[in-house]
Design a protein around this motif. Structure first.
Motif, PDB file in Angstrom:
ATOM      1  N   HIS A 139       1.390  -4.320  -8.047  1.00 45.42           N
ATOM      2  CA  HIS A 139       1.931  -5.556  -7.448  1.00 45.42           C
ATOM      3  C   HIS A 139       3.055  -6.145  -8.284  1.00 45.42           C
ATOM      4  O   HIS A 139       3.288  -7.356  -8.254  1.00 45.42           O
ATOM      5  N   GLN A 140       3.744  -5.290  -9.019  1.00 44.27           N
ATOM      6  CA  GLN A 140       4.867  -5.743  -9.830  1.00 44.27           C
ATOM      7  C   GLN A 140       6.169  -5.546  -9.072  1.00 44.27           C
ATOM      8  O   GLN A 140       6.378  -4.519  -8.420  1.00 44.27           O
TER       9      GLN A 140
ATOM     10  N   ASN B  61      11.888  -7.976  -3.349  1.00 42.45           N
ATOM     11  CA  ASN B  61      10.536  -8.425  -3.703  1.00 42.45           C
ATOM     12  C   ASN B  61       9.492  -7.336  -3.484  1.00 42.45           C
ATOM     13  O   ASN B  61       8.288  -7.630  -3.476  1.00 42.45           O
ATOM     14  N   ALA B  62       9.944  -6.083  -3.280  1.00 42.91           N
ATOM     15  CA  ALA B  62       8.991  -4.988  -3.084  1.00 42.91           C
ATOM     16  C   ALA B  62       8.112  -4.834  -4.319  1.00 42.91           C
ATOM     17  O   ALA B  62       8.568  -4.991  -5.453  1.00 42.91           O
TER      18      ALA B  62
ATOM     19  N   GLU C 114       5.893   3.388  -6.087  1.00 44.98           N
ATOM     20  CA  GLU C 114       7.062   2.656  -6.555  1.00 44.98           C
ATOM     21  C   GLU C 114       8.268   3.063  -5.730  1.00 44.98           C
ATOM     22  O   GLU C 114       8.338   4.170  -5.190  1.00 44.98           O
ATOM     23  N   THR C 115       9.218   2.153  -5.618  1.00 46.54           N
ATOM     24  CA  THR C 115      10.435   2.378  -4.846  1.00 46.54           C
ATOM     25  C   THR C 115      11.574   2.750  -5.790  1.00 46.54           C
ATOM     26  O   THR C 115      11.449   2.620  -7.024  1.00 46.54           O
ATOM     27  N   PRO C 116      12.711   3.217  -5.262  1.00 46.37           N
ATOM     28  CA  PRO C 116      13.863   3.486  -6.140  1.00 46.37           C
ATOM     29  C   PRO C 116      14.289   2.273  -6.955  1.00 46.37           C
ATOM     30  O   PRO C 116      14.789   2.413  -8.079  1.00 46.37           O
TER      31      PRO C 116
ATOM     32  N   LEU D 197       8.812   4.197  -0.449  1.00 47.72           N
ATOM     33  CA  LEU D 197       7.726   4.068  -1.426  1.00 47.72           C
ATOM     34  C   LEU D 197       7.130   5.431  -1.718  1.00 47.72           C
ATOM     35  O   LEU D 197       6.710   6.153  -0.806  1.00 47.72           O
ATOM     36  N   ASN D 198       7.131   5.797  -2.981  1.00 46.17           N
ATOM     37  CA  ASN D 198       6.490   7.037  -3.394  1.00 46.17           C
ATOM     38  C   ASN D 198       4.984   6.906  -3.202  1.00 46.17           C
ATOM     39  O   ASN D 198       4.348   6.033  -3.805  1.00 46.17           O
TER      40      ASN D 198
END
Length: 720
Positions: free
Chosen positions: A122-123, A116-117, A89-91, A83-84
């Motif tokens: 929360h998107q 579901n990350a 956000e994740t890759p 997570l940045n």
């Protein structure tokens, strides 16, 4: 001092060299990535002193031509769920936002991936991809994002083998995850009017009744044709003697726990039993929305919806009858007390000891029972106003009950006169008319009554100018004339004022006034001419128009009789659900007021409503009431199916029954789908056959050309 400095140098030097080495290797990775040097990048990753860097993975996911770099990073242990800390956000979010299908596919083939990350809003990746489908304009970009949607929805069934990571599969994709605004992926697809994505999400288990923080449902943005296509897919015929109805899209995603379980809001020492309470979400919310939408209302006639409504009605009709019986008792008690009061006052001069004692005894019992009924009505009213005030106050049928409750309180605890008694009795019996008119068996006639009444009122509002014109004309002609009434042996002035003239003219219009009482002036013919015009326009023209309007309304209601009955069942069942369950979603939305407002009054009202909801929830759990109104209380999507034997009126596993017409309609839809599928197969087979024939013809033409060339060569060759 020198020894201490030496010790410091010994302790610091290795750390500095390690950090310098790590920075150097990271710089080499970034340099190889920027120059697209795949071999150099692979050699740096293979060095034991370097671990795969999450920043490099994020940077590689932002470039469409770095798919092989992403694959190498994942193979060397890069965490796909990194997570940045700044962008949150994740890759996976990055690849989804950019629509890079190959990169997204590599990430999803890593067994460690958390599909579901959620990002800072929360998107999930599904939220982002679906929202992008409506933002891009190019057809190629739309097709690319739709491919990404299908890739996410089919995960993990579309993964034949995990290319990287241990076989530690995370939770499957949750299509009903909500973001910080309460929107699901279906909300975004509905806002974009993307019917293809909407249908894809529905087929993968999206709940059509999800409500966001603004109170909106995604179903409002779905076209009726799309819903009808999807509803047809929920009907199956496993064999020639059975029909399968799949109600997964009508079952709420989860039983929404109270927000109090996540936020210490009331007190710190709450009961553990109260903490574990879970209130089921009403199942009728999507159908109520469809019922209120003129664009979607006709879909209630679809067998998948009409069958669900019938099952819910069979489950809750006893509670409906209990409610009607309670109100009938309330009205009869109120009428009995009023009648006895007036009867006793009328015969007060000749009382009888035995009869008066009996009447007083029954009157006291009736008064006590009426007070209990009034208390129950007050509790019901307060419960509705605290749980769902907007929904309750927006329904005009509830206002007679509110007015009646206050009138009965005044009737019980204060002095009352004839006017208040008349109004109370009128409202009580009128509300009884409205309550019984909601029964499906009477709903058609009640709907006819409302339609004709509304039509007449609208037309009379315009025709009232004509009545006023004639009433003022009669006032000008007969305001000084006396009319002799032989039955009373007296003379009266019927048109002495404009108001009395209007009432008299209205009585002439409805036929309750005899024309012999009109004091016609024999000297002039003005009164005769005006009366003839009144007879023609009012008694002939208007009555004929009203008759025609009534006939047309009767025909309209009769054509929609089945839809009217289904709408009545939806209203009745939803009212019962709202009365017994409340709606935890509205509690959830109201909890946000506590964080948006510092007003002590709002906070106290919200706290009191939440406490009451918890108390009712505790009573429901104690009495297991929710099983009397929820069709699938313990099931999930895959279990929300009911199998009916075709041609029978009984169910295989339950005591529910189903109308044979609904089964026939469902069977015809399934058969039509089978015919369409068969026609498609036949059409495809025909296309394949035509393609083969064309290939054979092309091969024959090639051989013919070759033969022709050889013949021409033989003919052109010199003769020996």
């Amino acid at each position: 001092m020198s020894s201490r400095e030496g010790i410091s140098e010994v302790n610091i030097q290795p750390a500095n060299s390690a950090s310098i080495s790590l920075v150097r290797y990271q710089a080499q990775l970034l340099t190889a990535l920027r120059t697209r040097d795949l071999n150099g990048f692979s050699q740096v990753l293979q060095q034991a002193a370097v671990n795969a860097d999450g920043f490099c993975l994020e940077l590689a996911c932002r470039n469409a031509d770095c798919t092989e770099f992403v694959k190498l990073l994942l193979q060397h242990g890069a965490d796909p769920n990194t997570l940045n800390p700044v962008l949150q956000e994740t890759p996976l979010h990055i690849a989804a936002e950019l629509g890079y299908y190959e990169t997204l596919q590599l990430l999803l083939h890593d067994a460690r991936i958390n599909v579901n990350a959620q990002n800072g809003s929360h998107q999930t990746a599904l939220h982002i991809v679906v929202s992008k489908c409506g933002e891009v304009c190019d057809d190629d970009d739309v097709a690319r994002y739709r491919q990404c949607v299908g890739l996410l929805l089919d995960w993990p069934s579309n993964v034949k083998e995990w290319t990287t990571g241990a076989a530690d599969l995370q939770q499957p994709l949750d299509v009903n995850t909500v973001d910080w605004l309460g929107n699901t992926a279906l909300h975004y697809a509905a806002q974009n009017k993307d019917q293809y994505t909407i249908l894809t999400l529905l087929e993968h288990g999206s709940y059509i009744g999800s409500i966001n923080h603004a109170g909106d449902m995604p179903i409002s943005g779905i076209e009726p044709e799309t819903l009808e296509i999807f509803f047809n897919t929920r009907l199956k015929m496993p064999s020639d003697e059975s029909l399968l109805f799949k109600y997964d899209f009508l079952v709420p995603a989860v039983d929404l726990d109270s927000v109090l379980m996540k936020n210490n809001f009331l007190s710190e020492d709450r009961d553990d039993v109260m903490m574990k309470l879970s209130s089921p979400t009403p199942e009728m919310d999507p159908l109520v929305h469809i019922n209120l939408s003129p664009k979607l209302r006709h879909l209630l006639l679809h067998p998948i919806l009409s069958s669900f409504i019938q099952l819910k009605w069979q489950l809750t009709q006893k509670l409906y009858y209990y409610n009607v019986a309670f109100y009938v008792l309330f009205v009869f008690l109120l009428t009995f007390i009023v009648v006895q009061q007036y009867t006793y006052a009328h015969h007060e001069h000749t009382p009888s000891c035995s009869s008066s004692l009996t009447v007083c005894f029954f009157k006291i019992i009736a008064f006590f029972l009426l007070a209990i009924c009034c208390f129950c009505l007050i509790v019901k009213l307060v419960f509705h106003l605290l749980i769902s005030p907007v929904q309750y106050l927006c329904k005009w049928q509830n206002y007679p009950q509110i007015i009646l409750t206050f009138l009965v309180i005044i009737f019980l605890f204060s002095a009352w006169g004839n006017a208040l008694t008349a109004i109370t009795l009128f409202v009580a019996w009128t509300h009884l008319l409205l309550l019984t008119g909601e029964h499906p068996a009477i709903s058609v006639y009640f709907q006819l009554f409302k339609k004709v009444s509304c039509t007449f009122i609208k037309y009379l509002a315009w025709c009232s100018f004509l009545l006023v014109a004639f009433s003022l004309s009669f006032y000008a002609l007969f305001h000084n004339s006396m009319t002799y009434i032989s039955e009373r042996n007296t003379s009266i002035t019927l048109f002495h004022s404009p108001s009395s003239s209007l009432f008299t003219t209205t009585g002439m219009f409805v036929g309750g006034f005899e024309t012999k009482f009109l004091p016609f002036d024999s000297d002039t013919g003005t009164s005769h001419i005006i009366f003839i015009l009144f007879t023609f326009f009012i008694n002939f023209v208007l009555i004929s128009i009203f008759t025609g309007l009534a006939v047309s309304q009767v025909q309209k209601v009769q054509r929609k009789a089945e839809l009217v009955r289904l709408r009545a069942k939806v209203n009745a069942v939803s009212d019962i659900e709202r009365m017994l369950l409340g709606n935890p979603l509205h509690i959830h939305l109201r909890m946000r007021w506590l964080y948006l407002s510092r007003n002590a009054v709002i906070v106290s009202i919200v706290k009191s409503s939440v406490c009451m909801w918890l108390l009712c929830n505790w009573l429901r759990c104690f009495r297991n009431v929710h099983r009397r109104v929820i069709l699938f209380p313990d099931s999930r999507y895959e279990h929300a199916n009911i199998l009916f034997p075709f041609g029978s009126r009984s169910k295989v596993t339950c005591n529910y029954t189903m109308d044979h017409k609904v089964l026939l309609q469902a069977a015809s839809i399934v058969q039509e789908k089978h015919n369409e599928t068969r026609q498609q197969f036949e059409y495809q087979a025909m296309l394949i056959s035509c393609d083969e024939r064309l290939k054979n013809i092309e091969a024959s033409l090639v051989r013919s050309e070759a033969l022709q060339q050889s013949v021409l060569q033989l003919l052109s060759s010199p003769k020996v």
